[in-house]
Write an enzyme that holds these catalytic residues in place. Structure first.
Site, short mmCIF file in Angstrom:
data_model
loop_
_atom_site.label_atom_id
_atom_site.label_comp_id
_atom_site.label_asym_id
_atom_site.label_seq_id
_atom_site.Cartn_x
_atom_site.Cartn_y
_atom_site.Cartn_z
N HIS A 141 0.81 -1.22 0.00
CA HIS A 141 0.00 0.00 0.00
C HIS A 141 0.85 1.28 0.00
O HIS A 141 0.35 2.35 0.37
CB HIS A 141 -0.97 0.00 1.20
CG HIS A 141 -2.10 -1.00 1.05
ND1 HIS A 141 -2.90 -1.39 2.10
CD2 HIS A 141 -2.54 -1.68 -0.04
CE1 HIS A 141 -3.80 -2.26 1.66
NE2 HIS A 141 -3.60 -2.47 0.37
N GLY A 173 -2.35 -9.09 12.52
CA GLY A 173 -2.80 -7.74 12.84
C GLY A 173 -3.51 -7.02 11.71
O GLY A 173 -3.32 -5.82 11.52
C1 BJW Z 1 -3.95 -6.10 16.73
C2 BJW Z 1 -3.37 -5.33 17.71
C3 BJW Z 1 -2.29 -5.88 18.36
C4 BJW Z 1 -4.97 -4.19 16.96
N1 BJW Z 1 -1.87 -7.09 18.02
N2 BJW Z 1 -3.52 -7.30 16.41
C5 BJW Z 1 -16.37 -4.51 -2.63
C6 BJW Z 1 -16.01 -5.82 -2.35
C7 BJW Z 1 -14.67 -6.20 -2.39
C8 BJW Z 1 -13.67 -5.30 -2.71
C9 BJW Z 1 -14.05 -4.01 -2.99
C10 BJW Z 1 -15.37 -3.62 -2.95
N3 BJW Z 1 -15.43 -2.30 -3.27
C11 BJW Z 1 -14.16 -1.86 -3.48
C12 BJW Z 1 -13.31 -2.89 -3.32
C13 BJW Z 1 -11.82 -2.85 -3.42
C14 BJW Z 1 -11.21 -2.06 -2.30
C15 BJW Z 1 -11.68 -2.63 -0.96
O1 BJW Z 1 -11.18 -3.62 -0.48
N4 BJW Z 1 -12.65 -1.98 -0.33
C16 BJW Z 1 -13.19 -2.47 0.94
C17 BJW Z 1 -13.60 -1.29 1.79
C18 BJW Z 1 -14.34 -3.43 0.64
N5 BJW Z 1 -9.76 -2.19 -2.44
C19 BJW Z 1 -9.06 -1.37 -3.19
O2 BJW Z 1 -9.57 -0.41 -3.75
C20 BJW Z 1 -7.60 -1.70 -3.38
N6 BJW Z 1 -7.30 -1.74 -4.77
C21 BJW Z 1 -7.88 -2.62 -5.59
O3 BJW Z 1 -8.71 -3.45 -5.20
O4 BJW Z 1 -7.44 -2.54 -6.90
C22 BJW Z 1 -8.03 -3.42 -7.85
C23 BJW Z 1 -7.46 -4.80 -7.88
C24 BJW Z 1 -8.15 -5.81 -8.48
C25 BJW Z 1 -7.64 -7.10 -8.50
C26 BJW Z 1 -6.41 -7.38 -7.95
C27 BJW Z 1 -5.70 -6.36 -7.38
C28 BJW Z 1 -6.24 -5.08 -7.32
C29 BJW Z 1 -6.71 -0.64 -2.73
C30 BJW Z 1 -6.82 -0.66 -1.25
C31 BJW Z 1 -6.00 0.50 -0.64
C32 BJW Z 1 -6.09 0.52 0.86
N7 BJW Z 1 -5.51 1.73 1.36
C33 BJW Z 1 -5.51 1.98 2.80
C34 BJW Z 1 -5.14 3.48 3.10
C35 BJW Z 1 -3.84 3.91 2.57
C36 BJW Z 1 -2.70 3.64 3.52
C37 BJW Z 1 -2.61 4.64 4.66
O5 BJW Z 1 -3.13 5.75 4.60
O6 BJW Z 1 -2.00 4.23 5.65
O7 BJW Z 1 -4.61 1.08 3.44
S1 BJW Z 1 -7.08 1.68 3.59
C38 BJW Z 1 -6.40 1.08 5.08
O8 BJW Z 1 -6.89 -0.27 5.26
C39 BJW Z 1 -4.87 0.99 4.87
C40 BJW Z 1 -4.58 -0.39 5.39
O9 BJW Z 1 -3.38 -0.89 4.82
C41 BJW Z 1 -5.81 -1.18 5.03
C42 BJW Z 1 -6.01 -2.43 5.86
O10 BJW Z 1 -6.23 -2.11 7.20
P1 BJW Z 1 -5.63 -3.02 8.35
O11 BJW Z 1 -4.16 -2.97 8.30
O12 BJW Z 1 -6.25 -4.35 8.29
O13 BJW Z 1 -6.07 -2.21 9.66
P2 BJW Z 1 -7.46 -2.30 10.48
O14 BJW Z 1 -7.51 -1.12 11.37
O15 BJW Z 1 -8.61 -2.53 9.60
O16 BJW Z 1 -7.28 -3.62 11.36
C43 BJW Z 1 -6.30 -3.70 12.38
C44 BJW Z 1 -6.40 -5.09 12.99
O17 BJW Z 1 -5.36 -5.21 13.95
C45 BJW Z 1 -7.73 -5.37 13.73
O18 BJW Z 1 -8.23 -6.63 13.31
C46 BJW Z 1 -7.33 -5.40 15.20
O19 BJW Z 1 -8.06 -6.38 15.95
C47 BJW Z 1 -5.89 -5.81 15.12
N8 BJW Z 1 -5.06 -5.35 16.23
N9 BJW Z 1 -4.11 -4.12 17.80
C48 BJW Z 1 -2.55 -7.76 17.04
N10 BJW Z 1 -1.69 -5.20 19.38
#
Ligand code: BJW
Length: 241
Positions: free
Chosen positions: A115, A182
């Site tokens: 990302h 995580g």
């Molecule tokens: C702990 C802990 C501790 C806490 N110990 N654990 C409908 C259906 C399906 C897909 C889509 C849809 N509509 C759109 C889409 C696609 C879309 C998407 O997925 N949307 C969803 C909302 C549904 N995705 C995209 O657009 C991506 N691109 C794409 O799909 O391109 C087309 C493609 C097609 C085919 C193949 C390939 C590509 C791009 C996604 C970009 C995400 N960007 C972000 C922000 C930018 C980065 C930034 O500013 O920092 O990235 S969003 C944000 O979420 C960030 C993260 O990397 C990402 C994931 O979040 P993460 O890391 O999981 O954090 P949290 O907060 O959600 O979870 C934290 C976890 O830690 C929790 O579970 C806690 O319990 C745990 N935890 N403390 C262990 N101490």
């Protein structure tokens, strides 16, 4: 019946990390109660459209997060994963969704930031990507073409293609152990990696503070803080090498 990962001798490992891995270093996760983008859903703000609408807001957000990197350190989970990278004799790829630099500061080298990275900029005029330290803001000048005002954070927003997908797909197809740490499993394509790995025959393990959305897809799920679970698991794995 729970799968016994200790009885398996994996050779190729793919690890996916998310914001939970950096939480114990003091970085907020995205979807927790104290999550980033206070008052906004990340899905509504981290988009190219949001950047076009209000670049000052988006720059301010990333400038603050870039500055915060100077105040934090890698934690025990980052350090354990770097040790695994160093000592693991088989193929190994650490895919992180995180845009911080804590994995590399802990010593990880077989690492891919799918990302993007806070400390990189991307010029919308000439297309160049480059290292960036300090504030970026709206008037930033591209070091390659000298154009001002068209530099954006090199971050993958919703609707944009994550980095390294070919390399990740290949590693997932070749791995015999996939570990997710995580991450909430709310964002694709990362949330689908477990299914690809399973389909290709890998065993799968999740480590998270609480079961994620896709927890049922994993052979084994360990619940607790990454800073405790990951060092323990790495020790188990390296003891078997
Ligand atoms: C702990 C802990 C501790 C806490 N110990 N654990 C409908 C259906 C399906 C897909 C889509 C849809 N509509 C759109 C889409 C696609 C879309 C998407 O997925 N949307 C969803 C909302 C549904 N995705 C995209 O657009 C991506 N691109 C794409 O799909 O391109 C087309 C493609 C097609 C085919 C193949 C390939 C590509 C791009 C996604 C970009 C995400 N960007 C972000 C922000 C930018 C980065 C930034 O500013 O920092 O990235 S969003 C944000 O979420 C960030 C993260 O990397 C990402 C994931 O979040 P993460 O890391 O999981 O954090 P949290 O907060 O959600 O979870 C934290 C976890 O830690 C929790 O579970 C806690 O319990 C745990 N935890 N403390 C262990 N101490």
């Amino acid at each position: 019946m729970e799968a016994n990962l200790e009885s398996v001798a994996p050779s190729n490992i793919v690890i996916l990390t998310g914001a939970g891995v950096s939480a114990e270093s003091g970085l907020a996760t995205f979807r927790g109660p104290d999550g980033l983008w206070e008052g906004h859903r990340v899905e509504d703000v981290a988009t190219p459209q949001a950047f076009a609408r209000d670049p000052a807001l988006v720059h301010a957000f990333y400038d603050a997060r870039r500055a915060r990197l100077d105040e934090i350190e890698p934690n025990a989970a980052h350090r354990a994963l770097a040790q695994l990278d160093l000592h693991w004799p088989g193929e190994f790829l650490l895919v992180t969704q995180n845009v911080d630099d804590l994995h590399e500061r802990a010593g990880s080298t077989r690492l891919l930031h799918m990302h993007g990275e806070l400390q990189k900029g991307w010029c919308q005029s000439c297309g160049e990507r480059f290292a960036w330290a300090g504030l970026m803001g709206e008037g930033a000048k591209c070091p390659a073409c000298d154009d001002a005002g068209l530099v954006r954070p090199d971050i993958v927003w919703f609707g944009e293609m994550p980095y390294g997908m070919d390399r990740i797909d290949e590693a997932l197809q070749r791995c015999d152990l996939f570990v997710s740490i995580g991450t909430s499993g709310a964002v694709y394509p990362a949330a689908g990696f477990v299914q690809t790995a399973r389909y290709c025959g890998a065993r799968t393990l999740e480590m998270n503070l609480e079961p994620s959305l896709g927890s049922f897809l994993f052979d084994e799920s360990r619940t607790g803080p990454a800073g405790e679970l990951v060092p323990q698991w790495v020790e188990e794995l390296l003891a078997a090498v």
